[in-house]
Design an enzyme around this catalytic site. Structure first.
Site, PDB file in Angstrom:
ATOM      1  N   SER A  11       1.374   2.975  -1.883  1.00 52.11           N
ATOM      2  CA  SER A  11       1.696   3.779  -3.317  1.00 52.11           C
ATOM      3  C   SER A  11       2.098   2.785  -4.016  1.00 52.11           C
ATOM      4  CB  SER A  11       2.741   4.811  -3.031  1.00 52.11           C
ATOM      5  OG  SER A  11       2.566   5.751  -4.394  1.00 52.11           O
ATOM      6  N   HIS A  38      -2.339   5.986  -3.483  1.00 46.96           N
ATOM      7  CA  HIS A  38      -2.143   6.963  -4.362  1.00 46.96           C
ATOM      8  C   HIS A  38      -2.401   6.517  -5.577  1.00 46.96           C
ATOM      9  CE1 HIS A  38       1.763   8.669  -2.135  1.00 46.96           C
ATOM     10  NE2 HIS A  38       0.676   8.975  -1.491  1.00 46.96           N
ATOM     11  N   ASP A 131       5.739  10.032   1.229  1.00 45.40           N
ATOM     12  CA  ASP A 131       4.699  10.088   1.872  1.00 45.40           C
ATOM     13  C   ASP A 131       4.426   9.377   2.845  1.00 45.40           C
ATOM     14  OD1 ASP A 131       2.231  11.648   2.229  1.00 45.40           O
ATOM     15  OD2 ASP A 131       0.938  10.594   0.799  1.00 45.40           O
TER      16      ASP A 131
END
Ligand SMILES: C[S@@+](CC[C@H](N)C(=O)[O-])C[C@H]1O[C@@H](n2cnc3c(N)ncnc32)[C@H](O)[C@@H]1O
Lengths: 188, 274
Positions: A11, A38, A131
């Site tokens: 991310s 992401h 996540d």
């Protein structure tokens, strides 16, 4: 179906971290590498062009029902979840975001763990959320290799910390160590 | 190693749904179906997929609940604006030449795609000669599609999409705002036939000029995708158009040679005449 699979989630700070790992892998790397980063939903997938320039492996955006092949890096398209099917193919889905993300790392990791079991290596890199934690746990439970980026060197530590907490068996490595670990697969 | 128990349970549940209710999810992409079944099991409070199966077999009021998990209802009006722009600029000029038109929105969800097309056809002056067929397998979705009511916070995104798609007015001309909801003008669906139709188990429709089926094929496995693409070929008039989702393609389909690419980047295909 390929003999194994590498799945990577990243991310915030992910592009730099991936730039440490992916360009070194040889063009004929014996496994496919599947990556979820992401990214904002309405962006074009600039990642593919960027890494295609840097990498020796073939780099492309993942397509629905595309069979996984070795020597290829697949990036999840923006605004779609990316899953791995049992027969070793990719699948896309527009299901609701998971952990506020679509694509979500957990969705990729959990499906890949089902499909590849012990032949899967899952790697959680830098990021500001959690996540990938549940997904990495699923990878461990299925007998796969779980790796998290050393939080001390991660640009944002939250994601690797959460993943290491959720998955006690995870190996903690610096980016250099991760690159070396992946390169080892070539000589095995 | 023997097959994991969960996989057996999932297969049994899908078989049961088919045999008892004729809903056929057996050839849906399995990884995503598994996620959603596990979610249903957890959120509906069952200890196992088998327990969920037993409940849905013995109590048909459970079925709509389960269908809401098994079908994915995520949609937007004018989703992927460039697709609707391509329809407007490249497909409509061909459709204009026909005396009457049939358009099929397959997997219409809550109607977002249907109303988008109805608005587009009205702005292009084709609404009066067009019949729309809007189909789905989820009765709750069809009901919502007929109603055409969306929460206003979603409409902000719809408006942005509409403008990017080349919309000629203001989207607000097509709905009235009411207690946080946008109620779309009922005249938009005056020439729409809604029906419960499954791409898996039901037959072809006749002589369509345009089929728009977006983000439905991705939920199917490759074998089922082939069947459904074949169904589309049979349902289209010669030289009719097929539009699919922006991350879907006919590239891996055994039926691909029945179509030619019309607008490649927007996944708009055209049925070959032979
Ligand atoms: C993700 S939505 C797509 C909505 C819209 N077409 C779009 O692209 O925004 C998928 C829809 O397909 C429907 N569907 C699933 N299986 C189907 C089948 N066998 N036949 C017809 N519709 C189906 C679902 O109920 C759902 O409404």
């Amino acid at each position: 179906m390929t003999q194994g699979l590498v799945a990577i989630g990243a991310s915030a700070g992910g592009v730099q971290a991936l730039s440490h790992i992916l360009p070194d892998l040889p063009a004929d790397y014996p496994l496919p590498v599947v990556v979820v980063v992401h990214i904002p939903p309405r962006k074009d997938n600039a990642l593919v062009a960027l890494f295609d320039r840097k990498c020796r492996m073939r780099v492309k955006e993942a397509e629905d029902k595309e069979p996984l092949t070795s020597g290829t890096v697949y990036f999840a398209p923006p605004d779609y979840h990316l899953l791995v099917e049992a027969e070793g193919a990719l699948a896309l889905s527009t299901e609701e975001p998971v952990n506020h993300s679509r694509p979500a790392i957990d969705v990729l990791f959990e499906s890949a763990a089902d499909a590849y079991g012990a032949a899967l290596t899952g790697i959680v890199l830098t990021g500001a959320n959690n996540d990938g934690a549940a997904g990495l746990q699923a990878i461990c439970a299925a007998g796969g290799t779980a790796i998290v980026q050393n939080p001390d060197e991660a640009e944002v530590a939250a994601m690797p910390v959460a993943a290491a907490d959720a998955c006690r068996g995870a190996l903690v490595m610096t980016l250099d160590e991760i690159a070396a670990h992946l390169a080892k697969t070539v000589t095995q | 190693m023997s097959e994991p128990v969960e996989e057996i349970e999932i297969q049994l549940l899908l078989d049961a749904l088919y045999r008892h209710y004729h809903y056929d999810f057996r050839h849906y992409a399995r990884a995503s179906i598994k996620r959603r079944l596990l979610q249903a099991q957890k959120q509906l409070g069952f200890d196992s997929i088998s327990a969920l199966q037993s409940a849905v077999l013995h109590d048909e009021t459970m079925l709509p609940n389960l269908l809401n998990y098994l079908t994915v209802q995520v949609s937007e009006m004018f989703r992927d604006p460039s697709y609707f722009r391509a329809l407007r600029e490249k497909v409509i000029p061909h459709l204009r030449t026909y005396p009457s038109l049939k358009v099929w929105v397959a997997g219409c969800s809550h109607g977002e795609e249907l109303y988008s097309l109805a608005i587009l056809f009205r702005e292009e002056g084709l609404a009066e000669k067009t019949i729309f067929y809007a189909t789905d397998i989820n009765p709750a979705a069809l009901k919502a599609a007929k109603a055409g009511v969306y929460s206003l916070d979603r409409v902000r995104l719809f408006t942005e999409n509409y403008q990017q798609s080349g919309g000629q007015c203001s989207l607000s001309e097509y709905y009235t705002a009411d207690y946080g909801r946008a109620v779309f003008d009922q005249s938009l669906r005056a020439r729409t036939v809604f029906s419960d139709h499954s791409l898996v188990t039901d037959a072809a429709f006749g002589e369509m000029h345009l089929i728009s089926c977006r983000n439905v094929l991705i939920y199917f496995d490759r074998e089922l995708q082939d069947r459904v693409v074949g169904l589309f070929a049979e349902s289209l008039a010669r030289r009719g158009f097929l539009g699919i989702g922006s991350k879907e393609s006919l590239r891996f389909s055994a039926q691909a040679d029945r179509f030619s690419e019309f607008v490649r980047e927007e996944r708009i295909y055209r049925r070959k005449s032979r």
